[in-house]
Design an enzyme around this catalytic site. Structure first.
Site, PDB file in Angstrom:
ATOM      1  N   ASP A 129       0.878  -1.358   0.038  1.00  0.00           N
ATOM      2  CA  ASP A 129      -0.067  -0.042   0.070  1.00  0.00           C
ATOM      3  C   ASP A 129       0.952   1.229   0.052  1.00  0.00           C
ATOM      4  O   ASP A 129       1.981   1.292   0.716  1.00  0.00           O
ATOM      5  CB  ASP A 129      -0.634  -0.017   1.432  1.00  0.00           C
ATOM      6  CG  ASP A 129      -1.630  -1.092   1.584  1.00  0.00           C
ATOM      7  OD1 ASP A 129      -2.014  -1.555   0.385  1.00  0.00           O
ATOM      8  OD2 ASP A 129      -1.974  -1.553   2.679  1.00  0.00           O
TER       9      ASP A 129
HETATM   10  N1  URA Z   1      -0.746  -5.849   4.103  1.00  0.00           N
HETATM   11  C1  URA Z   1      -1.412  -4.578   4.137  1.00  0.00           C
HETATM   12  O1  URA Z   1      -2.393  -4.247   4.705  1.00  0.00           O
HETATM   13  N2  URA Z   1      -0.609  -3.663   3.217  1.00  0.00           N
HETATM   14  C2  URA Z   1       0.367  -3.983   2.661  1.00  0.00           C
HETATM   15  O2  URA Z   1       0.903  -2.958   2.055  1.00  0.00           O
HETATM   16  C3  URA Z   1       0.770  -5.349   2.781  1.00  0.00           C
HETATM   17  C4  URA Z   1       0.268  -6.182   3.561  1.00  0.00           C
END
Ligand code: URA
Length: 265
Positions: A129
């Protein structure tokens, strides 16, 4: 002088072994050429490796002249997978917060590909993310990328999640470990510990969207900071946010080993 009873039958000369193996398997590339193009030495040196019985194809000791399909056959030298094709690059990036895991962003935000060399063009393997930090692999090896993200391989990803709400109760940690109901179904069992009050070390092998954030939210402790610290066997505590480095041969071989030499069918 030959053929007297009791004489030891001599080994056929190497070139005869070579010709017999070539005739038996006319398809594919010569094994010594494949080894040489992947950095195991000159063709002569690679022929010697084969003649010494140090090279296996799908677990069988190869003979000189053996032809292989490097996309399909599992080729090893002294038990070590032979590794990368030339022209392929593998970067391990420490993604900073605020950078998007795409090749280009319509909103004009900085992207992970802008942090690594332009040429050859590489793509992120999986996704973090925009607010997640930590290790991200980028490569132009589509085959390995596909295998690393394929759910059947279940490559482990380890995260450090700083959560709000302080110390997480053991019962909630247990629910994360055992699997928790999210809106897209139960999560698989995970490894979870609390190395510090309000900090969870979570290892998962699924790759669902925002999975760690949603898991923590589900137990009432939303994530404040999320850092990926391991992908399979890959770790690096020295890379600063925004820094990248190429994978070493042993690291790459370990990854290839983890996902198997053959593409999933
Ligand atoms: N889980 C998440 O919530 N975000 C990420 O970026 C990777 C794994």
């Amino acid at each position: 002088m030959s053929g007297r009873r009791g004489d030891r039958v001599p080994e056929p000369p190497l070139w005869e072994q070579w010709a017999a193996a070539s005739a038996a398997m006319p398809q594919g590339e010569r094994l010594q050429k494949v080894l040489a193009t992947r950095g195991w030495g000159s063709r002569r040196v690679c022929e010697e490796l084969i003649a010494a019985g140090r090279v296996t194809v799908d677990g069988e000791v190869a003979v000189l002249g053996r032809r292989v399909d490097p996309e399909v056959d599992r080729i090893e030298v002294d038990g070590v997978p032979i590794g990368a094709r030339p022209g392929l690059v593998y970067y391990l990036l420490n993604k900073p917060r605020g950078v998007v895991t795409t090749a280009s962003d319509p909103q004009g935000r900085p992207t992970v590909v802008e942090l690594v060399p332009d040429e050859p063009r590489v793509y992120p393997v999986g996704r973090l993310d925009v607010d997640t930090e930590g290790l991200l692999l980028l490569t132009n090896d589509g085959d390995l990328a596909q295998r690393l993200t394929h759910p059947s391989h279940g490559v482990e990803k380890e995260y450090l999640a700083t959560v709000s709400g302080g110390r997480v109760a053991q019962g909630r940690i247990r629910s994360l470990r055992e699997g928790i109901e999210l809106d897209d179904g139960m999560t698989a069992p995970a490894q979870v510990s609390q190395p510090d009050s309000g900090v969870l070390r979570i290892t998962i092998h699924e790759g669902r969207n925002r999975q760690v954030r949603r898991m923590c939210e589900a137990i009432g402790h939303p994530v404040e900071r999320l850092v990926r610290v391991r992908i399979g066997t890959l770790t690096d505590r020295t890379l600063k946010p925004g820094q990248w480095r190429e994978l070493g041969r042993a690291e790459l071989n370990a990854l290839i080993e983890a996902v198997g030499a053959r593409a999933p069918r």
